[in-house]
Write a protein that holds these residues in place. Sequence first.
Motif, PDB file in Angstrom:
ATOM      1  N   LYS A 236       8.315  13.595 -16.521  1.00 45.69           N
ATOM      2  CA  LYS A 236       8.417  14.322 -15.259  1.00 45.69           C
ATOM      3  C   LYS A 236       7.897  13.400 -14.151  1.00 45.69           C
ATOM      4  CE  LYS A 236       7.039  18.609 -15.035  1.00 45.69           C
ATOM      5  NZ  LYS A 236       6.196  19.816 -14.866  1.00 45.69           N
ATOM      6  N   VAL A 237       8.666  13.290 -13.081  1.00 45.90           N
ATOM      7  CA  VAL A 237       8.301  12.437 -11.962  1.00 45.90           C
ATOM      8  C   VAL A 237       8.159  13.314 -10.727  1.00 45.90           C
ATOM      9  CG1 VAL A 237       8.945  10.445 -10.560  1.00 45.90           C
ATOM     10  CG2 VAL A 237       9.591  10.518 -12.984  1.00 45.90           C
TER      11      VAL A 237
ATOM     12  N   ALA B 194       5.772  -0.396  -1.372  1.00 48.30           N
ATOM     13  CA  ALA B 194       5.551   0.736  -0.477  1.00 48.30           C
ATOM     14  C   ALA B 194       5.192   2.022  -1.211  1.00 48.30           C
ATOM     15  CB  ALA B 194       6.794   0.965   0.377  1.00 48.30           C
ATOM     16  N   HIS B 195       4.947   1.936  -2.542  1.00 50.00           N
ATOM     17  CA  HIS B 195       4.662   3.148  -3.317  1.00 50.00           C
ATOM     18  C   HIS B 195       3.548   2.939  -4.325  1.00 50.00           C
ATOM     19  CE1 HIS B 195       8.642   3.937  -1.689  1.00 50.00           C
ATOM     20  NE2 HIS B 195       8.285   5.208  -1.744  1.00 50.00           N
ATOM     21  N   LEU B 196       2.768   3.986  -4.529  1.00 50.65           N
ATOM     22  CA  LEU B 196       1.731   4.010  -5.557  1.00 50.65           C
ATOM     23  C   LEU B 196       2.234   4.888  -6.692  1.00 50.65           C
ATOM     24  CD1 LEU B 196      -1.387   4.691  -3.305  1.00 50.65           C
ATOM     25  CD2 LEU B 196      -0.624   2.496  -4.225  1.00 50.65           C
ATOM     26  N   VAL B 197       1.971   4.453  -7.926  1.00 49.44           N
ATOM     27  CA  VAL B 197       2.369   5.234  -9.092  1.00 49.44           C
ATOM     28  C   VAL B 197       1.098   5.658  -9.819  1.00 49.44           C
ATOM     29  CG1 VAL B 197       3.685   5.259 -11.235  1.00 49.44           C
ATOM     30  CG2 VAL B 197       4.540   3.960  -9.275  1.00 49.44           C
TER      31      VAL B 197
ATOM     32  N   VAL C 114       4.223  11.581 -14.016  1.00 48.15           N
ATOM     33  CA  VAL C 114       3.777  10.574 -13.059  1.00 48.15           C
ATOM     34  C   VAL C 114       4.019  11.062 -11.646  1.00 48.15           C
ATOM     35  CG1 VAL C 114       3.910   8.423 -14.349  1.00 48.15           C
ATOM     36  CG2 VAL C 114       5.963   9.360 -13.419  1.00 48.15           C
ATOM     37  N   GLU C 115       3.158  10.611 -10.751  1.00 46.30           N
ATOM     38  CA  GLU C 115       3.333  10.881  -9.327  1.00 46.30           C
ATOM     39  C   GLU C 115       3.662   9.570  -8.649  1.00 46.30           C
ATOM     40  OE1 GLU C 115       0.346  13.155  -7.215  1.00 46.30           O
ATOM     41  OE2 GLU C 115      -0.460  13.816  -9.133  1.00 46.30           O
ATOM     42  N   ILE C 116       4.620   9.610  -7.747  1.00 46.85           N
ATOM     43  CA  ILE C 116       4.947   8.438  -6.939  1.00 46.85           C
ATOM     44  C   ILE C 116       4.708   8.837  -5.492  1.00 46.85           C
ATOM     45  CG2 ILE C 116       6.701   6.790  -6.255  1.00 46.85           C
ATOM     46  CD1 ILE C 116       8.011   7.218  -8.978  1.00 46.85           C
ATOM     47  N   ARG C 117       3.735   8.147  -4.885  1.00 42.87           N
ATOM     48  CA  ARG C 117       3.354   8.468  -3.512  1.00 42.87           C
ATOM     49  C   ARG C 117       3.617   7.289  -2.599  1.00 42.87           C
ATOM     50  NH1 ARG C 117      -0.012  12.915  -2.663  1.00 42.87           N
ATOM     51  NH2 ARG C 117      -0.460  14.034  -4.583  1.00 42.87           N
ATOM     52  N   PRO C 118       4.118   7.537  -1.407  1.00 43.62           N
ATOM     53  CA  PRO C 118       4.313   6.434  -0.470  1.00 43.62           C
ATOM     54  C   PRO C 118       2.962   5.939   0.036  1.00 43.62           C
ATOM     55  CG  PRO C 118       4.840   8.521   0.574  1.00 43.62           C
ATOM     56  CD  PRO C 118       4.563   8.816  -0.862  1.00 43.62           C
TER      57      PRO C 118
END
Length: 65
Positions: A2-3, A33-36, A55-59
């Motif tokens: 899940k993302v 430009a993104h943190l995982v 996982v979370e992908i945040r700018p």
Amino acid sequence: MKVKLYHPTREIILKGPKQVAVLLRELNLPKEAHLVICGDELVTEDLVIPDDQTVEIRPVISGGE
């Protein structure tokens, strides 16, 4: 796996396992430009994320004085 994505907020399901760098490339997101985040940890682009993880992908947002 899940993302969770932000801006706009949404969730998608992808087949894993998958290396972070490959995941970002498949989602057309620049790695600079993104943190995982996997669990409670910030992960590097060489980590392989198992299929059963979220996982979370945040700018990356900068600012301030």
